[in-house]
Write a protein that holds these residues in place. Structure first.
Motif, PDB file in Angstrom:
ATOM      1  N   GLU A  92       0.826  -1.213   0.000  1.00  0.00           N
ATOM      2  CA  GLU A  92       0.000   0.000   0.000  1.00  0.00           C
ATOM      3  C   GLU A  92       0.860   1.263   0.000  1.00  0.00           C
ATOM      4  OE1 GLU A  92      -2.148  -3.415   0.708  1.00  0.00           O
ATOM      5  OE2 GLU A  92      -0.578  -2.697   2.047  1.00  0.00           O
ATOM      6  N   GLU A  93       1.941   1.242   0.737  1.00  0.00           N
ATOM      7  CA  GLU A  93       2.866   2.377   0.763  1.00  0.00           C
ATOM      8  C   GLU A  93       3.484   2.595  -0.622  1.00  0.00           C
ATOM      9  OE1 GLU A  93       5.908   3.284   4.105  1.00  0.00           O
ATOM     10  OE2 GLU A  93       6.923   1.890   2.734  1.00  0.00           O
ATOM     11  N   LEU A  94       3.803   1.515  -1.287  1.00  0.00           N
ATOM     12  CA  LEU A  94       4.389   1.612  -2.625  1.00  0.00           C
ATOM     13  C   LEU A  94       3.364   2.121  -3.641  1.00  0.00           C
ATOM     14  CD1 LEU A  94       6.471  -1.674  -2.545  1.00  0.00           C
ATOM     15  CD2 LEU A  94       7.308   0.661  -2.252  1.00  0.00           C
ATOM     16  N   ILE A  95       2.109   1.687  -3.499  1.00  0.00           N
ATOM     17  CA  ILE A  95       1.045   2.192  -4.366  1.00  0.00           C
ATOM     18  C   ILE A  95       0.833   3.683  -4.105  1.00  0.00           C
ATOM     19  CG2 ILE A  95      -1.439   2.080  -4.868  1.00  0.00           C
ATOM     20  CD1 ILE A  95      -1.186  -0.981  -4.264  1.00  0.00           C
ATOM     21  N   HIS A 151       1.094   6.465  -6.917  1.00  0.00           N
ATOM     22  CA  HIS A 151      -0.038   7.315  -7.280  1.00  0.00           C
ATOM     23  C   HIS A 151       0.304   8.793  -7.092  1.00  0.00           C
ATOM     24  CE1 HIS A 151      -4.678   7.924  -7.238  1.00  0.00           C
ATOM     25  NE2 HIS A 151      -4.152   8.198  -8.409  1.00  0.00           N
ATOM     26  N   ALA A 152       0.965   9.134  -5.984  1.00  0.00           N
ATOM     27  CA  ALA A 152       1.367  10.529  -5.755  1.00  0.00           C
ATOM     28  C   ALA A 152       2.298  11.004  -6.864  1.00  0.00           C
ATOM     29  CB  ALA A 152       2.044  10.684  -4.390  1.00  0.00           C
ATOM     30  N   GLY A 153       3.273  10.192  -7.213  1.00  0.00           N
ATOM     31  CA  GLY A 153       4.233  10.573  -8.250  1.00  0.00           C
ATOM     32  C   GLY A 153       3.597  10.690  -9.617  1.00  0.00           C
ATOM     33  N   CYS A 154       2.753   9.744  -9.968  1.00  0.00           N
ATOM     34  CA  CYS A 154       2.112   9.730 -11.283  1.00  0.00           C
ATOM     35  C   CYS A 154       1.161  10.915 -11.436  1.00  0.00           C
ATOM     36  CB  CYS A 154       1.368   8.410 -11.453  1.00  0.00           C
ATOM     37  SG  CYS A 154       0.662   8.172 -13.089  1.00  0.00           S
ATOM     38  N   SER A 177      -8.049   5.836  -2.586  1.00  0.00           N
ATOM     39  CA  SER A 177      -6.768   6.521  -2.717  1.00  0.00           C
ATOM     40  C   SER A 177      -7.078   8.002  -2.617  1.00  0.00           C
ATOM     41  CB  SER A 177      -6.111   6.198  -4.064  1.00  0.00           C
ATOM     42  OG  SER A 177      -4.888   6.902  -4.187  1.00  0.00           O
ATOM     43  N   HIS A 178      -6.560   8.648  -1.587  1.00  0.00           N
ATOM     44  CA  HIS A 178      -6.837  10.073  -1.373  1.00  0.00           C
ATOM     45  C   HIS A 178      -5.563  10.883  -1.585  1.00  0.00           C
ATOM     46  CE1 HIS A 178      -8.786  13.669   0.017  1.00  0.00           C
ATOM     47  NE2 HIS A 178      -7.747  13.896   0.796  1.00  0.00           N
ATOM     48  N   LEU A 179      -5.636  11.826  -2.507  1.00  0.00           N
ATOM     49  CA  LEU A 179      -4.515  12.691  -2.843  1.00  0.00           C
ATOM     50  C   LEU A 179      -4.721  14.061  -2.205  1.00  0.00           C
ATOM     51  CD1 LEU A 179      -4.558  11.729  -6.602  1.00  0.00           C
ATOM     52  CD2 LEU A 179      -2.736  11.105  -5.011  1.00  0.00           C
ATOM     53  N   THR A 180      -3.683  14.565  -1.552  1.00  0.00           N
ATOM     54  CA  THR A 180      -3.704  15.920  -1.005  1.00  0.00           C
ATOM     55  C   THR A 180      -2.591  16.701  -1.692  1.00  0.00           C
ATOM     56  OG1 THR A 180      -4.534  15.111   1.115  1.00  0.00           O
ATOM     57  CG2 THR A 180      -3.581  17.313   1.092  1.00  0.00           C
ATOM     58  N   ILE A 215      -1.713   5.633 -13.161  1.00  0.00           N
ATOM     59  CA  ILE A 215      -1.989   4.884 -11.929  1.00  0.00           C
ATOM     60  C   ILE A 215      -3.448   5.048 -11.522  1.00  0.00           C
ATOM     61  CG2 ILE A 215      -1.387   4.572  -9.481  1.00  0.00           C
ATOM     62  CD1 ILE A 215       0.780   3.541 -11.448  1.00  0.00           C
ATOM     63  N   SER A 216      -4.034   6.244 -11.696  1.00  0.00           N
ATOM     64  CA  SER A 216      -5.466   6.422 -11.432  1.00  0.00           C
ATOM     65  C   SER A 216      -6.280   5.480 -12.308  1.00  0.00           C
ATOM     66  CB  SER A 216      -5.910   7.859 -11.713  1.00  0.00           C
ATOM     67  OG  SER A 216      -5.439   8.757 -10.749  1.00  0.00           O
ATOM     68  N   LYS A 217      -5.886   5.356 -13.554  1.00  0.00           N
ATOM     69  CA  LYS A 217      -6.603   4.465 -14.474  1.00  0.00           C
ATOM     70  C   LYS A 217      -6.469   3.003 -14.050  1.00  0.00           C
ATOM     71  CE  LYS A 217      -6.471   7.352 -18.585  1.00  0.00           C
ATOM     72  NZ  LYS A 217      -6.067   7.414 -19.996  1.00  0.00           N
ATOM     73  N   LEU A 218      -5.351   2.669 -13.447  1.00  0.00           N
ATOM     74  CA  LEU A 218      -5.107   1.291 -13.020  1.00  0.00           C
ATOM     75  C   LEU A 218      -5.922   0.915 -11.785  1.00  0.00           C
ATOM     76  CD1 LEU A 218      -3.342  -1.352 -13.159  1.00  0.00           C
ATOM     77  CD2 LEU A 218      -1.754  -0.171 -11.643  1.00  0.00           C
ATOM     78  N   LEU A 219      -6.057   1.856 -10.857  1.00  0.00           N
ATOM     79  CA  LEU A 219      -6.721   1.567  -9.598  1.00  0.00           C
ATOM     80  C   LEU A 219      -8.232   1.439  -9.785  1.00  0.00           C
ATOM     81  CD1 LEU A 219      -4.785   4.026  -7.255  1.00  0.00           C
ATOM     82  CD2 LEU A 219      -4.466   1.550  -7.456  1.00  0.00           C
ATOM     83  N   ASN A 220      -8.803   0.398  -9.207  1.00  0.00           N
ATOM     84  CA  ASN A 220     -10.239   0.193  -9.257  1.00  0.00           C
ATOM     85  C   ASN A 220     -10.790   0.530  -7.875  1.00  0.00           C
ATOM     86  OD1 ASN A 220     -12.805  -0.566 -10.013  1.00  0.00           O
ATOM     87  ND2 ASN A 220     -12.443  -2.747  -9.657  1.00  0.00           N
TER      88      ASN A 220
END
Length: 140
Positions: free
Chosen positions: A49-52, A56-59, A96-99, A125-130
């Motif tokens: 989860e930390e790696l995801i 996601h933050a980077g992408c 997945s919550h982005l700030t 990554i947003s497209k990948l996550l369901n």
């Protein structure tokens, strides 16, 4: 051209007492420890989860930077934190919550919101996550 990246996981032992090591193609992670405790408690090491969250933050941040460039803007700074929420009872990531805090000279709030919404939906990554993806974005 299709880009390919890889990582390898090696696990030894049972789920609770065992442990594993992760290595990425770039070797940024090289035999990096992960375990039941680093995932579900406060053990030493990383976890999926930390790696995801990092991915996601980077992408998202890179996609927003590209969106800004296409619109004729350059950020002074984009800082994104991603929180991945795992529901162990369901065995799934539920959000997945982005700030985001952004400093972009001469950018209006309306244009900022539009570019952020596009990055939220369209980074790979947003497209990948369901899962549910949310963003709190501040233009400073």
């Amino acid at each position: 051209m299709i880009m390919k990246r890889n990582a390898t996981a090696v696990w030894q032992g049972s789920i609770k007492e065992g442990s594993g090591k992760l290595t990425t193609q770039s070797t940024t992670l090289s035999d990096t420890q992960y375990s039941f405790n680093s995932r579900f408690a406060e053990g030493v090491g990383t976890n999926p989860e930390e790696l995801i969250a990092a991915a996601h933050a980077g992408c998202f941040t890179m996609k927003l930077s590209a969106n800004l460039a296409e619109a004729g803007f350059t950020a002074t700074k984009l800082e994104t934190k991603c929180e991945i929420n795992l529901d162990p009872s369901k065995g799934e990531i539920v959000e997945s919550h982005l700030t985001l805090t952004a400093s972009v000279p001469d950018l209006t709030q309306e244009k900022f919101d539009q570019l952020v919404a596009d990055a939220e939906k369209n980074c790979p990554i947003s497209k990948l996550l369901n899962t549910t993806i949310t963003v709190d974005a501040t233009l400073a």
